[in-house]
Enzyme design. Structure first.
Site, PDB file in Angstrom:
ATOM      1  CE  LYS A   9     -16.106  69.530  67.447  1.00  0.00           C
ATOM      2  NZ  LYS A   9     -14.888  68.448  67.520  1.00  0.00           N
ATOM      3  CE1 TYR A  49     -10.789  71.924  67.961  1.00  0.00           C
ATOM      4  CE2 TYR A  49     -11.598  72.224  65.729  1.00  0.00           C
ATOM      5  CZ  TYR A  49     -11.679  71.821  67.027  1.00  0.00           C
ATOM      6  OH  TYR A  49     -13.156  71.265  67.376  1.00  0.00           O
ATOM      7  CG  ASN A 112     -16.095  64.987  68.497  1.00  0.00           C
ATOM      8  OD1 ASN A 112     -16.195  65.980  67.689  1.00  0.00           O
ATOM      9  ND2 ASN A 112     -15.119  64.953  69.370  1.00  0.00           N
ATOM     10  CG  HIS A 115     -15.481  73.473  70.594  1.00  0.00           C
ATOM     11  ND1 HIS A 115     -14.147  72.784  70.805  1.00  0.00           N
ATOM     12  CD2 HIS A 115     -15.293  74.599  71.226  1.00  0.00           C
ATOM     13  CE1 HIS A 115     -13.332  73.933  71.661  1.00  0.00           C
ATOM     14  NE2 HIS A 115     -14.404  74.908  71.761  1.00  0.00           N
ATOM     15  CD  GLU A 126     -12.464  77.509  72.599  1.00  0.00           C
ATOM     16  OE1 GLU A 126     -13.609  77.346  73.001  1.00  0.00           O
ATOM     17  OE2 GLU A 126     -11.511  76.745  72.563  1.00  0.00           O
TER      18      GLU A 126
END
Ligand code: GDP
Ligand code: MG
Length: 151
Positions: A9, A49, A112, A115, A126
């Site tokens: 990310k 998402y 965080n 992914h 994805e």
């Protein structure tokens, strides 16, 4: 062979943790099958998402994820999806065991750093979303598994 979509990310890219994440998947024995640095559009992230659209944190998640470039990767190998999730740790880094990527590098659920797909079907969805031109998976003779295991 199973494939999973792993993405560093924007905070992981900014903090220079890309190499560390690649290293962990390589040393575990997974095969790097595709990799791209991309500054994603909000539309792409909303699609990625889409399951979380109704969540209160959704707008801030899209802001966070579009705040800079991400590194999207496809990793291939035995049980890649479940093992990839284990290597990442829990969604909330504070619940992540030391030794996991989130458990070693972050403390905020909203920052965080990586992914990982949560199921084989979402991994394939994805991969098709982030690599629309397709991904060619070629067995490599130097993968750890083909060196030491028959299957
Ligand atoms: P993941 O599969 O472990 O990444 O977790 P989810 O699919 O449930 O959520 C996607 C991402 O949304 C997470 O990785 C977090 O970055 C973010 N997220 C999830 N839950 C929360 C939350 O309660 N608050 C905030 N701010 N972000 C969250
Ligand atoms: Mg998820």
């Amino acid at each position: 062979m199973e494939r999973t979509y792993i993405m560093v990310k924007p905070d992981g890219v900014e903090r220079g943790i890309v190499g560390e994440i690649i290293k962990r998947f390589e040393q575990r024995g997974f095969q790097l099958t595709a990799l791209e640095l991309i500054h994603p559009s909000k539309e792409l992230l909303e699609e990625h998402y889409c399951d979380l659209k109704t969540k209160g944190f959704f707008p801030s998640l899209i802001e966070y994820m579009s705040s800079g470039p991400v590194v999207g990767m496809v990793w291939t190998g035995k049980d890649a999806v479940k093992t990839g999730r284990k290597m990442l740790g829990e969604t909330n880094p504070l619940n992540s065991a030391p030794g996991t990527i989130r458990g070693d590098f972050c403390i905020e659920v909203g920052r965080n750093i990586c992914h990982g797909s949560d199921a084989v079907e979402s991994a394939e969805r994805e991969i098709a979303l982030w690599f629309p031109r397709g991904v060619k998976t070629v067995a490599r003779s130097h993968s750890i598994h083909s060196l030491f295991y028959e299957n």
